[in-house]
Enzyme design. Structure first.
Site, PDB file in Angstrom:
ATOM      1  N   GLU A  73       0.829  -1.207   0.000  1.00 14.53           N
ATOM      2  CA  GLU A  73       0.000   0.000   0.000  1.00 14.53           C
ATOM      3  C   GLU A  73       0.864   1.259   0.000  1.00 14.53           C
ATOM      4  O   GLU A  73       0.625   2.214   0.745  1.00 14.53           O
ATOM      5  CB  GLU A  73      -0.976  -0.009   1.183  1.00 14.53           C
ATOM      6  CG  GLU A  73      -1.955  -1.184   1.154  1.00 14.53           C
ATOM      7  CD  GLU A  73      -3.072  -1.060   2.176  1.00 14.53           C
ATOM      8  OE1 GLU A  73      -2.964  -0.200   3.076  1.00 14.53           O
ATOM      9  OE2 GLU A  73      -4.057  -1.812   2.057  1.00 14.53           O
ATOM     10  N   GLU A  84      -5.502  -9.015   0.521  1.00  7.66           N
ATOM     11  CA  GLU A  84      -6.062  -8.965   1.876  1.00  7.66           C
ATOM     12  C   GLU A  84      -7.573  -8.793   1.805  1.00  7.66           C
ATOM     13  O   GLU A  84      -8.067  -7.937   1.081  1.00  7.66           O
ATOM     14  CB  GLU A  84      -5.476  -7.801   2.687  1.00  7.66           C
ATOM     15  CG  GLU A  84      -3.990  -7.890   2.962  1.00  7.66           C
ATOM     16  CD  GLU A  84      -3.469  -6.682   3.726  1.00  7.66           C
ATOM     17  OE1 GLU A  84      -4.280  -5.970   4.347  1.00  7.66           O
ATOM     18  OE2 GLU A  84      -2.251  -6.447   3.693  1.00  7.66           O
TER      19      GLU A  84
END
Length: 498
Positions: free
Chosen positions: A116, A263
């Protein structure tokens, strides 16, 4: 260090290229008693796990995974990204130390460069693509590029206006990164890594997103979300976000890069501001997600093309900061005890995360007392459960309430049916638990009890000659008399309560 683990064998062959669909799970390491690499690998083997992902390249873990046949994804931590992205030598040294030193004994198949980065470490964004390219070049030099993919996980928050999906686009301020990144993924045959959390989308929607829509629960056609531009129907948040990413890529003229969800999950416990972080919702989401993926459902935009997904996460992390939900995303506690048992038989295989072999069927929190009573009546009658321990003066009479008594009866039925699929539902008022409900001298069927001897639930089923199918009012809370027609209708009632 954290690890993503494949929980199930590769059961389907829906592919982009040669990649088979799989389900994985994250393992964070913010635990006060983190299992050793040897213990982690033992759990992987016990669970028939064939793919893992490390959030770094922990040497002990890579050694423990050697010669296991488990496919491994390793990661470049964010704090190492700047150095690697600015130096060919640093990237080559990283690959030499963390890849070349371990293959082929450890079957490394992918490298995740950062995590991220655009949202968590934006100052490193200018070197992100460079880092991917330098890592890839080091693999090419070692003739490993054909077997090891290189990519980087993104938060789904980089997608703007995600519904309707057909109008979604990546945050344009990141175009200088996303365009060359996607072209790199395309040219190397890699995939876009995306983190998808319907839980947070639901929490932040101010009740606009229905809970059932977030949990993959079936919706009537009139409740489905429809993209007015494509007329595609969306029955869950997950698919809508994934398709929003596909449409966002197509907006940048990239149409052949697959998506892997790195995720996704649901917390099993939360504080007062997170009432939907519950064991039941976590079980529902993850069970439905796994079935959705391995059944090769695909998305409305790409039906039949499964989206491989890693569940967040394997262990509850007790050292994570507040809120409470941050500590409770795991499938297991640190000692290997499952937080809940996933309902996966409909997906083609049973997820064997009951390492203790002790699971119980209990009354669900907040269940309607009238529904509990009806299910209790059935279990102690047509269900042929021996409910005599619930009689006044017997070990399980106290506490004298419908929740306690129905829990005993539900569990007794569940155990005598061999814990088979569908025998712990009772029209939605029962659920699987790994906490032994035994108390005092009341030892529940399936429990090892105080002396370590398991109570065999199968012995509770009355024989065909047993005439004790009456229902004593001592444990029924209302008058009860089963007629012949009721007993004949037991098979119909089975469909109602199970």
């Amino acid at each position: 260090m954290a690890i993503l683990l494949l929980l199930l064998p590769l059961l389907v062959s829906a592919v982009y290229g040669d990649e088979k669909a799989f389900i994985g799970v994250n393992i964070g390491t913010d635990l006060s008693d983190m299992p050793s690499p040897t213990q982690v690998v033992a759990l992987l083997k016990a669970q028939n796990v064939w793919h893992v992902r490390l959030y770094d390249a922990d040497q002990a873990m890579l050694l423990a995974l050697a010669n296991t046949g488990i496919q491994v994804t390793i990661s470049v931590p964010n704090e190492q990204l700047l150095g690697i992205g600015q130096s060919n030598a640093t990237a080559a040294n990283w690959v030499a130390r963390n890849v070349i030193a371990h293959v082929p004994a450890t079957n490394i198949t992918a490298i995740a460069v950062g995590s991220e980065v655009l949202t968590a470490l934006p100052n490193a964004a200018p070197v992100l693509v460079s880092a991917l390219k330098l890592i890839h070049s080091a693999l090419v030099a070692s003739n490993l590029d054909s077997q090891i993919k290189v990519s980087t996980p993104h938060s789904s928050s980089i997608i703007l206006d995600s519904f309707p999906p057909s109008q979604a686009f990546f945050n344009r301020s990141w175009d200088p990164v996303m365009v060359p990144l996607l072209k790199f993924l395309q040219s190397t045959g890699s995939y876009l890594m995306l983190n998808v959390y319907p839980y947070y989308d639901y929490m932040q929607s101010n009740d606009v997103i229905p809970l059932d829509y977030a949990l993959f629960r079936p919706l009537p056609p009139n409740k489905e979300a429809v993209d007015a531009n494509t007329l595609l129907h969306y029955t869950n948040v997950f698919d809508a976000i994934v398709d929003a990413a596909y449409f966002s890529m197509s907006y940048l003229n990239i149409t052949n890069v697959p998506i892997v969800v790195t995720e996704s999950g649901w917390p099993s416990k939360g504080d007062s501001s997170e009432p939907d972080a519950t064991v039941d919702n976590a079980n529902t989401y993850n069970s439905n997600l796994i079935k959705h993926v391995i059944n090769n459902t695909g998305t409305p935009k790409h039906p039949g093309i499964a989206v491989s997904t890693y569940i967040y996460e394997l262990y509850n992390e007790d050292l994570r900061p507040s809120p409470l939900s941050e500590k409770n995303w795991g499938l297991f506690d640190a000692n290997g005890t499952p937080v809940y048992i996933l309902h996966l038989t409909a997906a083609g295989t049973v997820f064997a995360n009951d390492t203790t072999n002790q699971t119980f069927c209990v009354a669900k929190d907040g269940a309607d007392p009238k529904m509990l009573q009806a299910a209790l009546d059935w279990a102690c009658g047509p269900g042929k459960v021996d409910c005599s321990p619930l009689l006044q003066g017997q070990p399980c009479y106290e506490p004298d309430n419908v929740v306690s008594h129905s829990t005993y009866a539900f569990n007794a039925y569940f155990q005598q049916m061999g814990k088979s699929t569908g025998t712990c539902d009772f029209k939605g008022v029962a659920t699987i638990s790994t906490t032994d409900p035994s108390h005092g001298s009341c030892i529940f069927p399936g429990s090892f009890g105080k002396n370590g001897t398991i109570t065999n639930g199968t012995s509770l089923a009355p024989s065909s000659n047993d005439t004790s199918l009456g229902c004593p009012t001592q444990y029924f809370y209302r008058s009860c008399s089963f007629t012949t027609s009721v007993i004949i209708g037991a098979f119909l009632m089975t469909a109602v309560f199970l």
